[in-house]
Scaffold this active site. Sequence first.
Site, PDB file in Angstrom:
ATOM      1  N   SER A 231       0.854  -1.191   0.000  1.00  0.00           N
ATOM      2  CA  SER A 231       0.000   0.000   0.000  1.00  0.00           C
ATOM      3  C   SER A 231       0.889   1.240   0.000  1.00  0.00           C
ATOM      4  CB  SER A 231      -0.838  -0.023   1.285  1.00  0.00           C
ATOM      5  OG  SER A 231      -1.534   1.177   1.481  1.00  0.00           O
TER       6      SER A 231
ATOM      7  N   TYR B  11      -1.451  -0.501  10.939  1.00  0.00           N
ATOM      8  CA  TYR B  11      -1.631  -0.901   9.537  1.00  0.00           C
ATOM      9  C   TYR B  11      -0.373  -0.554   8.726  1.00  0.00           C
ATOM     10  CZ  TYR B  11      -3.555  -1.251   4.821  1.00  0.00           C
ATOM     11  OH  TYR B  11      -3.765  -1.592   3.501  1.00  0.00           O
TER      12      TYR B  11
HETATM   13  P1  NAP Z   1     -11.168  -6.484   0.798  1.00  0.00           P
HETATM   14  O1  NAP Z   1     -12.117  -6.080  -0.262  1.00  0.00           O
HETATM   15  O2  NAP Z   1     -11.572  -6.316   2.218  1.00  0.00           O
HETATM   16  O3  NAP Z   1     -10.704  -7.991   0.542  1.00  0.00           O
HETATM   17  C1  NAP Z   1      -9.820  -8.620   1.437  1.00  0.00           C
HETATM   18  C2  NAP Z   1      -9.607 -10.057   1.014  1.00  0.00           C
HETATM   19  O4  NAP Z   1      -8.692 -10.661   1.961  1.00  0.00           O
HETATM   20  C3  NAP Z   1     -10.886 -10.857   1.011  1.00  0.00           C
HETATM   21  O5  NAP Z   1     -10.877 -11.760  -0.063  1.00  0.00           O
HETATM   22  C4  NAP Z   1     -10.810 -11.614   2.335  1.00  0.00           C
HETATM   23  O6  NAP Z   1     -11.459 -12.874   2.190  1.00  0.00           O
HETATM   24  C5  NAP Z   1      -9.316 -11.823   2.472  1.00  0.00           C
HETATM   25  N1  NAP Z   1      -8.945 -12.025   3.870  1.00  0.00           N
HETATM   26  C6  NAP Z   1      -8.964 -11.103   4.866  1.00  0.00           C
HETATM   27  N2  NAP Z   1      -8.618 -11.688   6.029  1.00  0.00           N
HETATM   28  C7  NAP Z   1      -8.372 -12.997   5.743  1.00  0.00           C
HETATM   29  C8  NAP Z   1      -8.002 -14.116   6.528  1.00  0.00           C
HETATM   30  N3  NAP Z   1      -7.777 -14.024   7.857  1.00  0.00           N
HETATM   31  N4  NAP Z   1      -7.864 -15.310   5.917  1.00  0.00           N
HETATM   32  C9  NAP Z   1      -8.079 -15.434   4.588  1.00  0.00           C
HETATM   33  N5  NAP Z   1      -8.424 -14.407   3.790  1.00  0.00           N
HETATM   34  C10 NAP Z   1      -8.580 -13.208   4.376  1.00  0.00           C
HETATM   35  O7  NAP Z   1      -9.787  -5.669   0.673  1.00  0.00           O
HETATM   36  P2  NAP Z   1      -8.976  -5.128  -0.601  1.00  0.00           P
HETATM   37  O8  NAP Z   1      -9.147  -3.670  -0.644  1.00  0.00           O
HETATM   38  O9  NAP Z   1      -9.266  -5.940  -1.806  1.00  0.00           O
HETATM   39  O10 NAP Z   1      -7.487  -5.388  -0.068  1.00  0.00           O
HETATM   40  C11 NAP Z   1      -6.635  -6.376  -0.605  1.00  0.00           C
HETATM   41  C12 NAP Z   1      -5.207  -6.006  -0.242  1.00  0.00           C
HETATM   42  O11 NAP Z   1      -4.894  -4.729  -0.781  1.00  0.00           O
HETATM   43  C13 NAP Z   1      -4.948  -5.902   1.264  1.00  0.00           C
HETATM   44  O12 NAP Z   1      -3.724  -6.505   1.575  1.00  0.00           O
HETATM   45  C14 NAP Z   1      -4.896  -4.410   1.521  1.00  0.00           C
HETATM   46  O13 NAP Z   1      -4.045  -4.104   2.619  1.00  0.00           O
HETATM   47  C15 NAP Z   1      -4.340  -3.905   0.207  1.00  0.00           C
HETATM   48  N6  NAP Z   1      -4.688  -2.507  -0.097  1.00  0.00           N
HETATM   49  C16 NAP Z   1      -6.000  -2.085  -0.036  1.00  0.00           C
HETATM   50  C17 NAP Z   1      -6.297  -0.753  -0.302  1.00  0.00           C
HETATM   51  C18 NAP Z   1      -7.699  -0.202  -0.217  1.00  0.00           C
HETATM   52  O14 NAP Z   1      -7.849   1.053  -0.059  1.00  0.00           O
HETATM   53  N7  NAP Z   1      -8.747  -1.014  -0.384  1.00  0.00           N
HETATM   54  C19 NAP Z   1      -5.258   0.148  -0.643  1.00  0.00           C
HETATM   55  C20 NAP Z   1      -3.959  -0.333  -0.701  1.00  0.00           C
HETATM   56  C21 NAP Z   1      -3.690  -1.655  -0.435  1.00  0.00           C
HETATM   57  P3  NAP Z   1     -12.427 -13.574   3.263  1.00  0.00           P
HETATM   58  O15 NAP Z   1     -13.023 -12.486   4.110  1.00  0.00           O
HETATM   59  O16 NAP Z   1     -13.422 -14.308   2.414  1.00  0.00           O
HETATM   60  O17 NAP Z   1     -11.515 -14.485   4.019  1.00  0.00           O
END
Ligand code: NAP
Length: 244
Positions: free
Chosen positions: A143, A156
């Site tokens: 991120s 975070y």
């Molecule tokens: P999201 O929509 O909340 O999706 C998160 C994913 O991670 C879901 O598929 C969830 O699946 C899985 N997950 C979470 N905890 C888990 C666990 N304990 N075991 C297995 N799977 C788990 O989030 P996103 O925005 O796509 O984020 C994905 C990545 O991008 C993250 O690493 C985040 O830090 C990074 N990121 C996000 C943003 C943002 O603003 N959204 C910005 C920069 C970076 P289940 O709940 O089905 O297990």
Amino acid sequence: MSNKLQGKVALITGASAGIGQACARALAGEGAHLVLTARREERLQSLKEELEPLGGKVVFVTGDAREESTAVNTVKAATDAFGRIDFLINNAGAGNYKNLVDTSAEEYDELMDTNVRSTFLFTRQTVPVMLEQKAGTILMLSSMAGVYGFGGEAVYCMTKFAQVAFAQALDRELRESGIKVGAICPGGVKTEFALGRGRNEEGVAQSEMLDPEDVAGVVLMACTQSPRSRIIEVQMRTMAESLA
Ligand code: NAP
């Protein structure tokens, strides 16, 4: 669809939502076989049904990414089904935006385990397969919070800096074995991330944040580099944000 990834195998963690789901669609659109993992089985099943008609095979393993058995079982599912892993996308992650004095040790453990321990576990299981192949690409979905420290997000940010450090160190450890390691560092993305834990649906919908497809496009770019070239780090921000 140009089938640039036909015959290639991508393992994606956190594939049931947001960026992971968008990466699955982007890589399947280029003909890749997929190995998907997350906790929500019905979402993985429906993604499999959506993407298999594109030509690649899709297998999934349901489990908690914080547990070593999930990484072991997912890598085994990949090698049993396809005999190789070309791309590991360490995407599973969680957020919980809080000031330090409001953060409990349990909340710290949850973020560290979901974002950092899972990255270690899946990479630890996958690298032996890639060493055997003398090829592979590993990407950490870090991120901009892994590049700058933002107030109200200290824990975070710790987890996301850790992923960048891990990628940099592994690049030096694994490059000579033909394995590429990089970090993708987006700013805010419109997903379910941190909803009720510092973000709300209305705020995300009204924001000018990136779409998950924007990030998936960069992941696809990193997975389609020539054998000569590796992507080490990509920083991404929406046009609506300044660099400050
Ligand atoms: P999201 O929509 O909340 O999706 C998160 C994913 O991670 C879901 O598929 C969830 O699946 C899985 N997950 C979470 N905890 C888990 C666990 N304990 N075991 C297995 N799977 C788990 O989030 P996103 O925005 O796509 O984020 C994905 C990545 O991008 C993250 O690493 C985040 O830090 C990074 N990121 C996000 C943003 C943002 O603003 N959204 C910005 C920069 C970076 P289940 O709940 O089905 O297990």
